[in-house]
Write a protein that holds these residues in place. Structure first.
Motif, PDB file in Angstrom:
ATOM      1  N   LYS A 147       5.161  -2.625 -11.966  1.00 54.09           N
ATOM      2  CA  LYS A 147       4.261  -1.691 -12.857  1.00 54.09           C
ATOM      3  C   LYS A 147       3.395  -1.381 -11.690  1.00 54.09           C
ATOM      4  O   LYS A 147       2.289  -0.354 -11.853  1.00 54.09           O
ATOM      5  N   ASN A 148       2.484  -2.348 -11.375  1.00 51.73           N
ATOM      6  CA  ASN A 148       1.475  -2.203 -10.629  1.00 51.73           C
ATOM      7  C   ASN A 148       1.093  -1.748  -9.645  1.00 51.73           C
ATOM      8  O   ASN A 148       0.180  -1.423  -8.913  1.00 51.73           O
ATOM      9  N   PHE A 149       2.702  -1.358  -8.758  1.00 49.43           N
ATOM     10  CA  PHE A 149       2.276  -1.593  -7.626  1.00 49.43           C
ATOM     11  C   PHE A 149       3.657   0.107  -7.524  1.00 49.43           C
ATOM     12  O   PHE A 149       4.056   0.547  -6.183  1.00 49.43           O
ATOM     13  N   ASN A 150       3.644   1.100  -8.779  1.00 49.36           N
ATOM     14  CA  ASN A 150       4.962   2.264  -8.802  1.00 49.36           C
ATOM     15  C   ASN A 150       4.560   2.950  -7.751  1.00 49.36           C
ATOM     16  O   ASN A 150       3.243   3.434  -7.526  1.00 49.36           O
ATOM     17  N   GLY A 151       5.706   4.095  -7.058  1.00 51.94           N
ATOM     18  CA  GLY A 151       5.389   4.972  -5.913  1.00 51.94           C
ATOM     19  C   GLY A 151       5.077   4.395  -4.547  1.00 51.94           C
ATOM     20  O   GLY A 151       5.141   5.556  -3.979  1.00 51.94           O
ATOM     21  N   VAL A 152       5.109   3.266  -4.451  1.00 49.26           N
ATOM     22  CA  VAL A 152       4.762   3.223  -2.757  1.00 49.26           C
ATOM     23  C   VAL A 152       5.763   2.769  -1.873  1.00 49.26           C
ATOM     24  O   VAL A 152       6.919   2.448  -2.838  1.00 49.26           O
ATOM     25  N   SER A 153       6.307   2.957  -1.015  1.00 50.97           N
ATOM     26  CA  SER A 153       7.622   2.454  -0.103  1.00 50.97           C
ATOM     27  C   SER A 153       7.997   1.601   0.641  1.00 50.97           C
ATOM     28  O   SER A 153       8.627   1.303   1.183  1.00 50.97           O
TER      29      SER A 153
ATOM     30  N   THR B 266       0.622  -1.372   0.473  1.00 49.76           N
ATOM     31  CA  THR B 266       0.437   0.322  -0.353  1.00 49.76           C
ATOM     32  C   THR B 266       0.643   1.558   0.176  1.00 49.76           C
ATOM     33  O   THR B 266       2.400   0.998   0.167  1.00 49.76           O
ATOM     34  N   ASP B 267       0.219   2.521  -0.049  1.00 45.89           N
ATOM     35  CA  ASP B 267       0.827   3.823   0.366  1.00 45.89           C
ATOM     36  C   ASP B 267       1.873   3.869   1.330  1.00 45.89           C
ATOM     37  O   ASP B 267       2.384   4.527   1.036  1.00 45.89           O
ATOM     38  N   ASN B 268       1.069   3.701   2.377  1.00 44.24           N
ATOM     39  CA  ASN B 268       2.342   3.792   3.449  1.00 44.24           C
ATOM     40  C   ASN B 268       3.032   2.324   3.936  1.00 44.24           C
ATOM     41  O   ASN B 268       3.778   2.169   4.904  1.00 44.24           O
ATOM     42  N   SER B 269       2.572   0.885   2.959  1.00 43.64           N
ATOM     43  CA  SER B 269       3.340  -0.142   4.044  1.00 43.64           C
ATOM     44  C   SER B 269       5.215  -0.062   3.491  1.00 43.64           C
ATOM     45  O   SER B 269       5.625   0.967   2.384  1.00 43.64           O
ATOM     46  N   ASN B 270       5.869  -0.628   4.242  1.00 45.53           N
ATOM     47  CA  ASN B 270       7.146  -0.530   4.130  1.00 45.53           C
ATOM     48  C   ASN B 270       7.690  -1.800   3.566  1.00 45.53           C
ATOM     49  O   ASN B 270       8.004  -2.485   5.140  1.00 45.53           O
ATOM     50  N   VAL B 271       7.903  -2.763   2.599  1.00 52.70           N
ATOM     51  CA  VAL B 271       8.076  -4.478   2.857  1.00 52.70           C
ATOM     52  C   VAL B 271       9.061  -4.342   1.193  1.00 52.70           C
ATOM     53  O   VAL B 271       8.898  -4.170   0.195  1.00 52.70           O
TER      54      VAL B 271
END
Length: 225
Positions: A94-100, A75-80
């Protein structure tokens, strides 16, 4: 070490204070494309609420790298930390570009150490040409997740000779070992075996897997190693 089977090839490891999810498939994505592959076991949605520290993806097939499942974890605030070979790596970026999250291209022979846990990517012989298996060393034991693979002589050259547990497909479809070859594979490794990749899209009986030193897993339950 606590290990739970999530169905298909999905595994949940809890070790060294880390939560590690491998190849989670907790959706109906495959059925939308292949109607014959309908889930025979409903999704246990409680596993979608997990906040993993590490996700390992072995290859870029929908029942292993599934955006419908991964969106719950990335997610946008996950750190995985995501360890994935090149084809799956490209798909999740590609599917989750921009998350941390930290997307690491985890191709064959790549090593990643996360605190007290060490991951080593090894060869898998599968229809995704970038597919891998991996060895995870934790709590003094070596856990080998083969990923989807056929019995191939090259695989053994990547493996240590002191594997404690092996998690492997035995369904004999889609370029996976059948129960006969999986038995030979395990006899050569000599580890305790946990057969996977049955019972979700088919009615195969994993009890017919003839390797003696085995544990048959149950959906969504801890595997008693």
């Amino acid at each position: 070490m606590k290990v739970t089977w999530l169905g298909q090839a999905g595994l949940l490891f809890e070790t060294e204070g880390k939560t590690i999810i491998v190849d989670p498939y907790l959706s109906d994505s495959v059925e939308k494309i292949e109607p014959q592959n309908k889930r025979r076991v409903p999704v246990d949605k409680s596993f979608l609420d997990i906040k993993p520290d590490i996700i390992v993806l072995t290859h870029n097939h929908l029942d292993h790298t599934d955006a419908e499942t991964l969106k719950h974890y990335l997610t946008d605030n996950s750190n995985v930390l995501v360890l994935a070979p090149s084809n799956a790596w490209q798909a999740v970026r590609k599917n989750f570009n921009g998350v941390s999250n930290n997307f690491v291209m985890f191709n064959r022979h790549t090593v990643w150490t996360e605190e007290n846990i060490r991951f080593v990517a090894v060869k898998a012989e599968h229809s995704d040409d970038a597919a891998i298996g991996f060895i995870m060393k934790s709590e003094g034991k070596k856990y080998y997740v083969t990923g989807d693979t056929l019995y191939n002589e090259e695989v053994f050259s990547d493996l240590p000779n002191d594997i404690d547990y092996v998690f492997l497909p035995v369904n004999g479809r889609g370029n996976n070992m059948n129960i006969a070859d999986a038995k030979c594979f395990c006899e050569r490794i000599g580890a305790k075996a946990i057969p996977l990749h049955c019972g979700l899209f088919d009615d195969l009986d994993m009890n017919k897997f003839g390797y003696a030193n085995k544990v048959i897993p149950e959906f969504y339950k801890e595997i008693v190693l």
